[in-house]
Write an enzyme that holds these catalytic residues in place. Sequence first.
Site, PDB file in Angstrom:
ATOM      1  N   CYS A 217       0.963   1.389  -6.191  1.00 17.25           N
ATOM      2  CA  CYS A 217       0.722   0.490  -5.081  1.00 17.25           C
ATOM      3  C   CYS A 217       2.144  -0.293  -4.979  1.00 17.25           C
ATOM      4  O   CYS A 217       2.193  -1.413  -5.349  1.00 17.25           O
ATOM      5  CB  CYS A 217      -0.407  -0.444  -5.246  1.00 17.25           C
TER       6      CYS A 217
ATOM      7  N   ALA B 111       4.692  -0.927  -2.525  1.00 17.03           N
ATOM      8  CA  ALA B 111       5.416  -1.673  -1.394  1.00 17.03           C
ATOM      9  C   ALA B 111       5.077  -3.227  -1.520  1.00 17.03           C
ATOM     10  O   ALA B 111       4.175  -3.774  -1.940  1.00 17.03           O
ATOM     11  CB  ALA B 111       5.038  -1.154   0.278  1.00 17.03           C
TER      12      ALA B 111
ATOM     13  N   GLY C 256       7.822  -3.604  -2.878  1.00 16.19           N
ATOM     14  CA  GLY C 256       8.749  -2.747  -3.730  1.00 16.19           C
ATOM     15  C   GLY C 256       9.443  -3.820  -4.979  1.00 16.19           C
ATOM     16  O   GLY C 256      10.537  -3.411  -5.707  1.00 16.19           O
ATOM     17  N   GLY C 257       8.945  -4.961  -5.106  1.00 19.42           N
ATOM     18  CA  GLY C 257       9.720  -6.040  -6.115  1.00 19.42           C
ATOM     19  C   GLY C 257       9.641  -5.174  -7.604  1.00 19.42           C
ATOM     20  O   GLY C 257      10.535  -5.360  -8.195  1.00 19.42           O
ATOM     21  N   LYS C 258       8.379  -4.718  -7.974  1.00 20.89           N
ATOM     22  CA  LYS C 258       8.301  -4.037  -9.252  1.00 20.89           C
ATOM     23  C   LYS C 258       9.046  -2.822  -9.393  1.00 20.89           C
ATOM     24  O   LYS C 258       9.575  -2.431 -10.302  1.00 20.89           O
ATOM     25  CB  LYS C 258       6.705  -4.087  -9.714  1.00 20.89           C
TER      26      LYS C 258
ATOM     27  N   ASP D 124       2.861   3.934  -1.375  1.00 18.81           N
ATOM     28  CA  ASP D 124       2.318   3.176  -0.581  1.00 18.81           C
ATOM     29  C   ASP D 124       1.493   3.687   0.609  1.00 18.81           C
ATOM     30  O   ASP D 124       1.998   4.526   1.155  1.00 18.81           O
ATOM     31  CB  ASP D 124       2.914   2.012  -0.234  1.00 18.81           C
TER      32      ASP D 124
ATOM     33  N   ASP E 207      -2.132   7.825   0.215  1.00 24.34           N
ATOM     34  CA  ASP E 207      -3.216   7.099  -0.447  1.00 24.34           C
ATOM     35  C   ASP E 207      -3.296   7.291  -1.983  1.00 24.34           C
ATOM     36  O   ASP E 207      -3.661   8.526  -2.390  1.00 24.34           O
ATOM     37  CB  ASP E 207      -4.451   7.308   0.313  1.00 24.34           C
TER      38      ASP E 207
ATOM     39  N   ASP F  47      -0.382  -2.147  -9.233  1.00 23.51           N
ATOM     40  CA  ASP F  47      -0.153  -3.340  -8.765  1.00 23.51           C
ATOM     41  C   ASP F  47      -1.165  -3.643  -7.737  1.00 23.51           C
ATOM     42  O   ASP F  47      -0.758  -3.239  -6.426  1.00 23.51           O
ATOM     43  CB  ASP F  47       1.251  -3.757  -8.355  1.00 23.51           C
TER      44      ASP F  47
ATOM     45  N   CYS G 275      -2.415 -10.466  -8.448  1.00 24.23           N
ATOM     46  CA  CYS G 275      -2.047 -11.640  -8.394  1.00 24.23           C
ATOM     47  C   CYS G 275      -3.028 -12.612  -8.276  1.00 24.23           C
ATOM     48  O   CYS G 275      -3.349 -13.496  -6.979  1.00 24.23           O
ATOM     49  CB  CYS G 275      -0.901 -11.712  -7.140  1.00 24.23           C
TER      50      CYS G 275
HETATM   51  C1  LIG Z   1       0.058  -6.317  -4.491  1.00 27.02           C
HETATM   52  S1  LIG Z   1       0.771  -5.127  -3.171  1.00 27.02           S
HETATM   53  C2  LIG Z   1       2.034  -4.458  -4.149  1.00 27.02           C
HETATM   54  C3  LIG Z   1       3.165  -5.116  -4.313  1.00 27.02           C
HETATM   55  C4  LIG Z   1       4.235  -4.372  -4.812  1.00 27.02           C
HETATM   56  N1  LIG Z   1       4.001  -3.596  -6.327  1.00 27.02           N
HETATM   57  C5  LIG Z   1       5.634  -5.418  -5.434  1.00 27.02           C
HETATM   58  O1  LIG Z   1       5.683  -5.517  -6.506  1.00 27.02           O
HETATM   59  O2  LIG Z   1       6.369  -5.699  -4.505  1.00 27.02           O
HETATM   60  C6  LIG Z   1      -0.351  -3.804  -3.030  1.00 27.02           C
HETATM   61  C7  LIG Z   1      -0.144  -2.812  -2.353  1.00 27.02           C
HETATM   62  O3  LIG Z   1      -1.000  -1.775  -2.156  1.00 27.02           O
HETATM   63  C8  LIG Z   1      -1.072  -0.920  -1.265  1.00 27.02           C
HETATM   64  N2  LIG Z   1      -2.244  -0.106  -1.503  1.00 27.02           N
HETATM   65  C9  LIG Z   1      -3.491  -0.669  -1.142  1.00 27.02           C
HETATM   66  N3  LIG Z   1      -4.469   0.371  -1.325  1.00 27.02           N
HETATM   67  C10 LIG Z   1      -3.605   1.338  -1.734  1.00 27.02           C
HETATM   68  C11 LIG Z   1      -3.978   2.713  -1.932  1.00 27.02           C
HETATM   69  N4  LIG Z   1      -5.237   3.173  -2.059  1.00 27.02           N
HETATM   70  N5  LIG Z   1      -3.048   3.712  -2.067  1.00 27.02           N
HETATM   71  C12 LIG Z   1      -1.559   3.140  -2.014  1.00 27.02           C
HETATM   72  N6  LIG Z   1      -1.176   2.211  -1.698  1.00 27.02           N
HETATM   73  C13 LIG Z   1      -2.182   1.276  -1.680  1.00 27.02           C
HETATM   74  C14 LIG Z   1      -0.802  -1.743   0.003  1.00 27.02           C
HETATM   75  O4  LIG Z   1      -0.474  -1.606   1.143  1.00 27.02           O
HETATM   76  C15 LIG Z   1       0.065  -2.789  -0.855  1.00 27.02           C
HETATM   77  O5  LIG Z   1       1.406  -2.775  -0.383  1.00 27.02           O
END
Ligand SMILES: C[S@@+](CC[C@H](N)C(=O)[O-])C[C@H]1O[C@@H](n2cnc3c(N)ncnc32)[C@H](O)[C@@H]1O
Length: 432
Positions: free
Chosen positions: A259, A261, A263-265, A283, A309, A328, A381
């Site tokens: 997960c 985007a 992309g911080g991590k 993402d 997904d 994440d 978070c």
């Molecule tokens: C908490 S954010 C991630 C933050 C990111 N890791 C960072 O450090 O910048 C959660 C992300 O999970 C994505 N997401 C949620 N369910 C998902 C899935 N089933 N498959 C892929 N991405 C998913 C959302 O679109 C969102 O961008």
Amino acid sequence: MANNGLTGSASRAMAARVCARILRDGITAEKAINEIDSSDSRDQGLIRAFVFGTLRWYHRLQWQLDQLLSRPLDQREVELAALMRLGLFQLQWMRIPDHAAVSATVAAADLLGKARTRGLVNAVLRRFLREAEEFQRALQDSPEALYSHPLWLLEMVRDDWMDNWQEIVTANNEHPPMWLRVNLSRVTRREYMLHLNEAGISASTVPGVGPGALLLEAPQPAGSLPGFKEGLVSIQDGAAQFAAGFLGIEPGHRVLDACAAPGGKTAQILETCVGLGQLLALDRDQYRLQSLAENLDRLELQGTLRHADATRPSDWWDGEPFQRILIDAPCSAVGVIRRHPDIKILRRANDMEEIVLEQAKLLRTLWPLLSVGGRLLYATCTVLKNENHYQIERFLRETPDAHAIRQKFERQIMPGEANMDGFYYASIEKKH
Ligand SMILES: C[S@@+](CC[C@H](N)C(=O)[O-])C[C@H]1O[C@@H](n2cnc3c(N)ncnc32)[C@H](O)[C@@H]1O
């Protein structure tokens, strides 16, 4: 700051429109503010302060407004209600003389096409000024107003954290500090601190927080950070900077960031893990994935990005196991309310069940993709235990080859702890 005359009332009318859009259409504050067409950065700053302030104190302001109005406003008067809350906000939290705040707010009613309500706006704000002390005393009778959180959320936090729930919700109403993550693939933290010094920006390291983390004494616009455009630094809260360390990536490892985007991590992993085999970042949100790509470009980092997904590996997995997986997870985001006060308004109690199920599904579907001896890091978070400790407890119970190898396999960071956001991490390993 522009705080009088036409600019003052225009900024207030604009802020009321933005708040109304958030409440009516359920979009985030960032998105609503980005829609504003204003080239004047002073106006932007003032509108942002108005919008974030009224959202942060929404539940208290609405409680005050309910008592100040002799009869409720028509439900369609979303902008007018937003303007009145904004007026009340200024009288309590902004250093603007009362008379200037009242007159600019009253004048903003005209700009919203509500000239006939000028008297009402004026009367509400003036009555509040007269009765401010009574309002302050009565706050004790309404937890929702006192802590400025919806009741369902206060109850959830209190049920999980009996001893310190008040500290958590109080921290949620603070202004967040600004943290940086130095791009260690390009510059050392010490070198970057010298650049900051030269630019007259004060920053400090915080013991125990990520190797590239710096806490700024005062927030700065990204554009004024030395080398920002060139990719020497990113903005990322200290709590989010534990991910790469907890993953313990070794040379040659294949890593899945499920997960990813914006992309911080992902970027932190690429900046710090030398000799990494491959990093696949997924993402399901195309728009957010695009910002991930832009972030990596700016930082001059490379990973494999897929719009997919994560819970449908048959769409994207080549069958090769990963030695490390980061989930994440999407979550209630209760740990980052101080940065995104709109969460208190946009999130609903009945979203929670779906969020918890989605997290469990991510854990369940991605676990088989982890190699034997590999490690999965689950992060959120939030501070709610159903998404954190209980979620992982259930997963460990149902998954025979999953175990928490070390005693301290999980870490809950509370909002405000060492100036960080609220965050949760759990490291789970696959048994041989
Ligand atoms: C908490 S954010 C991630 C933050 C990111 N890791 C960072 O450090 O910048 C959660 C992300 O999970 C994505 N997401 C949620 N369910 C998902 C899935 N089933 N498959 C892929 N991405 C998913 C959302 O679109 C969102 O961008």
